[in-house]
Design an enzyme around this catalytic site. Structure first.
Site, PDB file in Angstrom:
ATOM      1  N   CYS A  33     -20.046 -23.654  24.230  1.00 37.96           N
ATOM      2  CA  CYS A  33     -19.519 -22.448  23.591  1.00 37.96           C
ATOM      3  C   CYS A  33     -19.135 -22.651  22.128  1.00 37.96           C
ATOM      4  CB  CYS A  33     -18.288 -21.970  24.346  1.00 37.96           C
ATOM      5  SG  CYS A  33     -17.022 -23.255  24.335  1.00 37.96           S
ATOM      6  N   ASP A  35     -16.425 -24.207  21.091  1.00 38.87           N
ATOM      7  CA  ASP A  35     -14.979 -24.319  20.917  1.00 38.87           C
ATOM      8  C   ASP A  35     -14.581 -25.767  20.588  1.00 38.87           C
ATOM      9  OD1 ASP A  35     -14.719 -21.678  21.417  1.00 38.87           O
ATOM     10  OD2 ASP A  35     -14.095 -21.887  23.490  1.00 38.87           O
ATOM     11  N   CYS A  58     -11.118 -20.772  24.209  1.00 38.05           N
ATOM     12  CA  CYS A  58     -10.844 -19.689  25.151  1.00 38.05           C
ATOM     13  C   CYS A  58      -9.539 -19.932  25.919  1.00 38.05           C
ATOM     14  CB  CYS A  58     -11.998 -19.589  26.138  1.00 38.05           C
ATOM     15  SG  CYS A  58     -12.039 -20.980  27.268  1.00 38.05           S
ATOM     16  N   CYS A 102     -14.939 -25.633  30.523  1.00 38.26           N
ATOM     17  CA  CYS A 102     -13.829 -25.629  29.562  1.00 38.26           C
ATOM     18  C   CYS A 102     -12.868 -26.784  29.831  1.00 38.26           C
ATOM     19  CB  CYS A 102     -13.065 -24.313  29.633  1.00 38.26           C
ATOM     20  SG  CYS A 102     -14.132 -22.874  29.543  1.00 38.26           S
TER      21      CYS A 102
HETATM   22 FE1  FES Z   1     -15.229 -22.529  25.169  1.00 36.45          FE
HETATM   23 FE2  FES Z   1     -13.903 -22.239  27.341  1.00 36.45          FE
HETATM   24  S1  FES Z   1     -15.391 -20.894  26.575  1.00 36.45           S
HETATM   25  S2  FES Z   1     -13.876 -23.925  26.034  1.00 36.45           S
END
Ligand code: FES
Length: 125
Positions: A33, A35, A58, A102
């Site tokens: 994602c 992140d 998230c 995640c």
């Molecule tokens: Fe990126 Fe959860 S969607 S860490």
């Protein structure tokens, strides 16, 4: 969809922030994602005496970071290294299957911070 525990850690995350004089810093990104998470640790006599995190991610990533800081604080480096993504998800009373990736961030971030600490220590000796 999320357990009460996840929601509780998401709305009231523990140990948020930075440790300016951290002994080890772990930075990990989630390729799924994009992140990013930073974990900062202070270590004394091989024990994690303080730990903080910053997560640009998230809700599940924030909840797992918060939980792993609580799980790792006061543990030896050896014990902390053994905390797996499954342990974190279990402590949060489960994560939705599509959110399991995640929890990698938190477990990998902690391991990266421990590795950073150990590398720095080696350089000093
Ligand atoms: Fe990126 Fe959860 S969607 S860490």
């Amino acid at each position: 969809m999320y357990s009460d525990k996840v929601l509780e850690h998401f709305t009231n995350p523990r140990n948020v922030g930075e440790i300016p004089d951290a002994d080890g810093i772990g930075k990990v990104g989630n390729p799924v994602c994009g992140d990013v998470m930073f974990i900062y640790i202070k270590v004394k006599d091989d024990i994690i005496t303080d730990i903080k995190f910053k997560t640009l991610g998230c809700g599940a990533a924030i909840a797992t970071s918060s939980m792993i800081t609580e799980m790792a604080k006061g543990k030896t480096l050896e014990e902390a290294r053994k905390i797996s993504r499954g342990d974190v998800a279990e402590a949060l009373e489960g994560l939705p299957p599509q959110k399991m990736h995640c929890s990698n961030l938190a477990a990998d971030g902690l391991k990266a911070a421990i590795e950073d600490y150990e590398n720095k220590k080696k350089q000093q000796t």
